[in-house]
Design an enzyme around this catalytic site. Structure first.
Site, PDB file in Angstrom:
ATOM      1  N   ASP A 243       0.865  -1.174   0.000  1.00  0.00           N
ATOM      2  CA  ASP A 243       0.000   0.000   0.000  1.00  0.00           C
ATOM      3  C   ASP A 243       0.913   1.239   0.000  1.00  0.00           C
ATOM      4  O   ASP A 243       2.138   1.134   0.124  1.00  0.00           O
ATOM      5  CB  ASP A 243      -0.967  -0.022   1.195  1.00  0.00           C
ATOM      6  CG  ASP A 243      -2.194   0.856   0.931  1.00  0.00           C
ATOM      7  OD1 ASP A 243      -2.165   1.659  -0.026  1.00  0.00           O
ATOM      8  OD2 ASP A 243      -3.185   0.744   1.678  1.00  0.00           O
TER       9      ASP A 243
HETATM   10  C1  BGC Z   1      -5.065   3.183   0.261  1.00  0.00           C
HETATM   11  C2  BGC Z   1      -5.263   2.148  -0.807  1.00  0.00           C
HETATM   12  C3  BGC Z   1      -5.160   2.757  -2.179  1.00  0.00           C
HETATM   13  C4  BGC Z   1      -3.827   3.469  -2.297  1.00  0.00           C
HETATM   14  C5  BGC Z   1      -3.591   4.069  -3.659  1.00  0.00           C
HETATM   15  C6  BGC Z   1      -3.831   4.040   0.011  1.00  0.00           C
HETATM   16  O1  BGC Z   1      -3.777   5.124   0.856  1.00  0.00           O
HETATM   17  O2  BGC Z   1      -4.974   2.552   1.510  1.00  0.00           O
HETATM   18  O3  BGC Z   1      -6.504   1.516  -0.638  1.00  0.00           O
HETATM   19  O4  BGC Z   1      -5.308   1.790  -3.164  1.00  0.00           O
HETATM   20  O5  BGC Z   1      -3.765   4.486  -1.326  1.00  0.00           O
HETATM   21  O6  BGC Z   1      -4.350   5.185  -3.876  1.00  0.00           O
END
Ligand code: BGC
Length: 765
Positions: free
Chosen positions: A289
């Site tokens: 993530d």
């Molecule tokens: C979130 C994810 C997301 C990623 C990309 C993160 O802050 O937890 O769910 O896919 O950002 O935008």
């Protein structure tokens, strides 16, 4: 094939498959792909291999803290494997051109985006979609999202989010499918099928299952917080949706931010290799993530070099934004903290995804401006969004059949969501056209034409305090223009509208950003200023319909006691107003069923139907008994149980008929009920099957969902609904984490929700 290449293929397969003996014979397609990638990798430098593992954000949309700069220079130097949060065919095409024309290896990029519940055509938030209980519809919504995203250059969506959550405080409960492992698994698989199809056409894209694992179990519902649970609970209650998505062929999986069993998921070899690849046979790639790798420094796992090596060795393949891989892996290789086999594994898996997408054949496969023009936000897609939204609404109360409303007289439409475009969407609507949703006012007017009048008043802001309101509503996108009047002035205007109306439709609740990432709360009631409005409206004596907007289960005790009709519409998406009008006027009969329990108050959290019994259970129907498992101040009951949802018609369930009271291993029995539509409307009912294992080697839940069917019955019609029950439905992970069914007695329940059920018994021999 050259000798060196044959050796590379062989060694890689050894690494990927553990041992040569256990590997399955490759299909011709796979063999072809492996040869292609081996040939490519044979020409790549270590730096270029590490470059494939780097996933920066384009900066178009900022989430998290980190910022990557100088992206095009990095692409030319082969330091980028993919990019995300870049929007628009032209931009994506231009960036892809840099990769395939100006970098030495000419390897095309992946383009990712959080297409969570639709692209330009926005469907209800996932928690809303999960109340549909019809997998063909769920899959269709993902299919359309993939069609629109792929036409716009995107080839990888960071969805489905399959984290089980039983905590309405957690803002991201809105992004998932609720509390139940079985329902969640069905939805996870349907979404993967919808996005990926066969991964052949130019409108089929990579899915990314997230957030692996247990992200929804954050302590105290505070986002990113620690999780800690037993392995039997992980395997039985939280892992199934991830596994179901993997079984459905999900091409990628995202590591979660939280720790699992004392190790951040991003650095957990147990999660990423032992469980995911060795036990579940996952063949795709793992991405972190957002800044998941450097965040392990704050978790206390070491410096950037250490945590980057930890992640790679754990089985993580791609580094989102963190640039820990890019900055440190080469040094770690020299210092033997990682091996070239690990770098090769990760690189190969990323390249495989690109190969499967067909990017090596046509890097611009997903950049088709003509297709974007025709297929994005098309009338046909919007029609589906309208239907999907209508199916997701949950009718929580309908005293004296106040709903459906007649298309006549005067309707007083009151509340901060009455004429609000941007807040129809809910969280993660990254490609939503903020000024183009159908508002409730528009939807009602379109449905009514000249047959009835609609009067409106805003009645209240979202929150009384402007600073708090900014935090709740406008931090991401400034979508709400606050009304400068005082609460009293706004209520006064609303009451004037109410006086002239035959019925009041109060559009009240949360704004889009009340839920979603980093939007946890400790109070799950409707904000006070809106509640004051609702109280004033209720006092007029006019019939009030509460059209509730929310991204989480709310504590609605007062509303349940005092408001005659409550329709929960979650965040319906692009066609919100039309779908709401469809249901309010009875053109669509509501059929949504809750995928998550609504508690009476926040102190009961976590509250879920599939709980264990304790050694001192409270007798059914009781509120309090000393030295029993309960509270002094509130009963153990939910306000609305899992699976609950009313209809404009009524359904009667006959008794359960079992084909046999004995189930023999390897065989199956059937459980049937007769379902009768006893009301005046045609309607859909979700018939739910639950099972209880009465005695086990570990304690077992009081009830577990094991099947459901959504059936359409004409008024007065009856149908026999039959479920098969086999040994498989009785299996669970025991304390050795073996998936077994234990002989003994079981109860089977069939009914309209997890509480109101018929009951029968059988024995597994
Ligand atoms: C979130 C994810 C997301 C990623 C990309 C993160 O802050 O937890 O769910 O896919 O950002 O935008």
């Amino acid at each position: 094939m050259k000798r060196a290449n044959i050796l590379v293929v062989f060694l890689t397969l050894l690494v990927l498959n553990g041992s040569a003996q256990t590997k399955k014979p490759l299909s011709t397609e796979e063999a072809k792909m492996n040869t292609f990638i081996s040939n490519l990798m044979a020409k790549m430098t270590v730096d270029e291999k590490i470059g494939q593992l780097n996933l920066p954000s384009s900066g178009d949309i900022t989430t998290g803290q980190a910022n990557s700069s100088d992206i095009s220079k990095k692409i030319k130097e082969g330091q980028v494997g993919g990019l995300f949060n870049i929007k628009g065919v032209d931009k994506i095409k231009a960036v892809q051109k840099i990769a395939v024309e100006n970098s030495r290896m000419k390897i095309p990029l992946l383009f990712g985006m959080d297409v969570i519940h639709g692209y330009n055509t926005v469907f209800p938030i996932p928690l809303g979609v999960s109340c549909i209980w019809d997998m063909a519809t769920v899959q269709k919504s993902a299919r359309i999202a993939a069609i629109e995203a792929s036409a716009s250059g995107i080839n990888w969506t960071f969805s489905p989010m399959v984290d089980i959550s039983r905590d309405p405080r957690w803002g991201r409960i809105s992004e998932g499918s609720g509390e139940d492992a079985y329902l969640g698994s069905q939805i996870a698989a349907a979404m993967v099928r919808g996005y990926q199809g066969k991964l052949q056409a130019n409108n089929e894209i990579l899915a990314c299952v997230k957030h692996y694992a247990l992200y929804g179990a954050a302590e105290a519902g505070r986002d990113y917080n620690t999780t800690d649970m037993s392995k039997v609970r992980m395997y039985n209650e939280y892992f199934p949706p991830y596994k179901a998505a993997v079984d459905a062929g999900a091409a990628s999986i995202m590591a979660s931010f939280n720790e699992v069993d004392g190790i951040p998921a991003t650095g957990s070899k147990w999660l990423m290799t032992d469980v995911l690849r060795n036990q579940w046979g996952f063949k795709g790639f793992v991405v972190t993530d957002y800044t998941g790798i450097p965040e392990m420094i704050a978790h206390g796992m070491g410096d950037l070099q250490t945590v980057s090596a930890l992640a790679l060795n754990a089985g993580v393949d791609m580094d989102m934004v963190g640039e820990g891989f890019l900055g440190t892996l080469k040094k770690s290789l020299a210092e033997k903290k990682v091996g070239i086999a690990q770098i090769d594994r990760a690189c190969r898996l990323v390249l495989q995804a690109k190969y499967k997408l067909g990017l090596f054949t046509d890097p611009y496969k997903f950049c088709n401006a003509e297709r974007a023009q025709k297929e994005v936000f098309s009338p046909a897609n919007r029609q589906v969004a309208r239907e999907v939204a209508g199916e997701s609404f949950v009718l929580l109360k309908n005293n004296n059949n106040l709903l459906p409303l007649k298309k006549s007289g005067t309707i007083g439409l009151i509340g901060p969501l009455a004429d609000n475009t941007a807040n129809m969407y809910g969280t993660w609507s990254v490609a939503a056209l903020f000024d183009q949703s159908v508002t409730v006012l528009q939807g009602l007017k379109n449905a009514l034409g000249n047959n009835a009048k609609v009067l409106t008043a805003r009645g209240a802001n979202f929150l009384a305090d402007s600073t708090m309101e900014h935090r709740y509503v406008n931090i991401h996108n400034p979508t709400y223009k606050r009304d400068p009047r005082t609460e009293a002035e706004m209520i006064k205007e609303a009451l004037e509208v109410a006086k002239k109306s035959d019925v009041i439709v109060a559009t009240i609740g949360e704004g889009s950003e009340f839920t979603g990432e980093s939007s946890s709360v400790t109070d799950i009631q409707i904000p006070e200023t809106q509640k004051n409005l609702l109280k004033a409206l209720a006092k007029t004596g006019k019939p009030v319909v509460l059209v509730l907007f929310t991204g989480r289960p709310l504590a609605l005790n007062w509303e349940q006691e005092n408001i005659p009709a409550i329709l929960n519409v979650w965040f319906p998406g692009s066609e919100a107003g039309s779908a709401i009008a469809d249901v309010l006027f009875g053109d669509v009969n509501p059929s949504g069923k809750l995928s998550t329990t609504f508690p009476q108050n926040v102190g009961q959290v976590p509250l879920y139907y599939a709980h264990k019994n304790t050694g001192r259970p409270l007798a059914e129907g009781k509120w309090f008994e000393k030295f029993r498992s309960n509270y002094l101040d509130v009963s153990n009951d939910p306000l609305y149980p899992f699976g609950f949802g009313l209809s404009y018609t009524t359904f009667n369930y006959g008794d359960i008929k079992l084909s046999s009271n004995t189930l023999t291993k390897g065989k199956s029995i059937t459980a049937s009920v007769t379902l009768n539509n006893t009301g005046k409307y045609d309607g859909k009912e979700v018939v739910q099957l639950y099972i209880q294992d009465l005695v086990g080697s570990i304690t077992r839940p009081v009830k577990e969902l094991k099947g459901f069917q959504k059936v359409n019955l004409k008024a007065g019609e009856s149908k026999t609904i039959t479920f098969n029950i086999s040994e498989n439905d009785l299996k669970f992970y025991n304390s050795d984490l073996k998936f077994v069914a234990e002989p003994g007695d079981f109860k089977v329940f069939i009914g309209t929700n997890s509480r109101d059920v018929k009951e029968a018994s059988f024995t597994l021999k």
